[in-house]
Design a protein around this motif. Structure first.
Motif: not given
Length: 293
Positions: A108-117, A22-27, A123-127, A153-157
C-alpha cells in the motif's frame, strides 16, 4: 506523566504522530525528523488556542510531512534503482487491526507513492485516521469541497492499484513457509507452484548491494533466479517476523542481516515481493515500531 498537561498531550499522541508521518513519507528516519519538528512547533503554540490537542498535533505533523515530501521527491530523482518504503518491525496488534495493517503494508505504501503529496495526505488522514474533511482542509490549505474531490480521486486511483484481496495471517504464514522451503531447497517446481504466473519482484538496494535495478516479472524468471539461493542456504538464517503488519522474511547470511522481504498473497499464491537490501533502510528491524491510529 510529567505534570505539564501540554507536554503530556504530545507524549500521549507521539506514536500516532509517528504513524501519520510514516504513512505520508514511507521513511521512519524522515518520520522521526517530522515528529521532532512537530514538537518544536507545539512547544511554541499558544495553549489557550488549542481546543483539541490531537487534531492540532495531526495538523502540524501533516504540514511538516508535506514539506518533507516535496524535498524527498527531489532527492529520489537521483536514487539508484527502485525506491521502496522503509520496512518496520511491527507487533501482532498491528497485524490484528486489518485496516491499519493494510494501510502500512509495503504494497500500500508503494501505491501511495504514485499519488501527489496533497492527495496522499488527504487519503491517509481520512481513510486511515478518520480525520474529518474540514480538519484536513485546514492541514493541507484547501477548501473542504476541494478536499472531498481530492479524496474521491485518490480513492479511485488507489483502488485500481491496491492488492485485491486481504488474507489472514495464518494463510500468509503458510504461503511464505512454502515459498521459503522451496527457495532453500532450490526447488524450481515448488517455487512455480507458490508464485502467481505474473508475480512481480521489486528490489531496493540504493546501489549499495547486489539487486535487480528493475522489477523482475513472471514466475519462471523469478523461480530460476531464486533457485540459485539454495547453494548459500546452509550458511543463512531465515526468520519470518511481522513487518508492516504482515508475515515477512528476514535473511541473515553468516549473522549479517542483509535482506527483508515482504509479500502480497492472493488466492494462495505470491503475487508481489518487495525485497529491501539497502542497508540504510534495515536499521529499524530490531525494535518494534509503535504504530497506532
Amino acid at each position: 506523566m510529567t505534570g505539564d498537561p501540554f507536554l503530556d498531550s504530545f507524549v500521549a499522541h507521539r506514536s500516532l504522530l509517528f504513524t501519520v508521518a510514516y504513512e505520508l513519507l514511507g521513511s521512519a528516519a524522515d518520520a522521526d525528523d517530522v515528529v521532532q519538528e512537530t514538537w518544536l512547533r507545539w512547544a511554541d503554540v499558544d495553549q489557550a488556542a488549542v481546543r483539541d490537542p490531537r487534531a492540532y498535533l495531526v495538523r502540524i505533523v501533516t504540514r511538516q510531512a508535506l514539506n518533507r515530501l516535496r524535498t524527498m521527491a527531489r532527492r529520489r530523482e537521483d536514487y539508484v534503482g527502485e525506491w521502496l518504503p522503509e520496512p518496520l518491525l511491527t507487533s501482532p496488534d498491528v497485524a490484528e487491526d486489518v485496516e491499519l495493517a493494510e494501510s502500512v503494508s509495503i504494497a500500500m505504501l508503494t501505491v501511495l507513492e504514485t499519488l501527489g503529496p496533497t492527495e496522499r495526505a488527504v487519503l491517509v488522514l481520512h481513510e486511515v485516521f478518520d480525520v474529518p474533511y474540514d480538519e484536513i482542509a485546514e492541514a493541507v490549505g484547501r477548501s473542504t469541497a476541494a478536499v472531498r474531490q481530492i479524496a474521491h480521486r485518490a480513492r479511485e486511483h488507489v483502488a485500481a492499484r491496491r492488492p485485491r484481496m486481504v488474507v489472514s495471517r495464518s494463510e500468509q504464514q503458510q504461503v511464505v513457509d512454502r515459498f521459503l522451503a522451496a527457495v532453500t531447497a532450490g526447488d524450481v517446481l515448488g517455487l512455480m507452484e507458490v508464485l502467481a504466473p505474473d508475480v512481480v519482484v521489486v528490489a531496493d538496494s540504493g546501489g549499495l548491494a547486489p539487486a535487480a535495478r528493475r522489477p523482475v516479472v513472471g514466475a519462471r524468471r523469478v523461480a530460476l533466479a531464486l533457485s540459485r539461493f539454495a547453494e548459500f542456504a546452509p550458511r543463512v538464517e531465515i526468520t519470518t517476523p511481522l513487518l508492516n503488519g504482515a508475515v515477512a522474511a528476514r535473511i541473515d547470511p553468516g549473522g549479517e542481516f542483509d535482506t527483508a522481504i515482504t509479500f502480497v498473497v492472493e488466492d494462495g499464491r505470491i503475487t508481489r515481493m518487495y525485497a529491501m537490501r539497502n542497508p540504510h533502510k534495515l536499521g529499524r528491524l530490531d525494535e518494534v515500531a509503535e504504530l497506532v491510529r
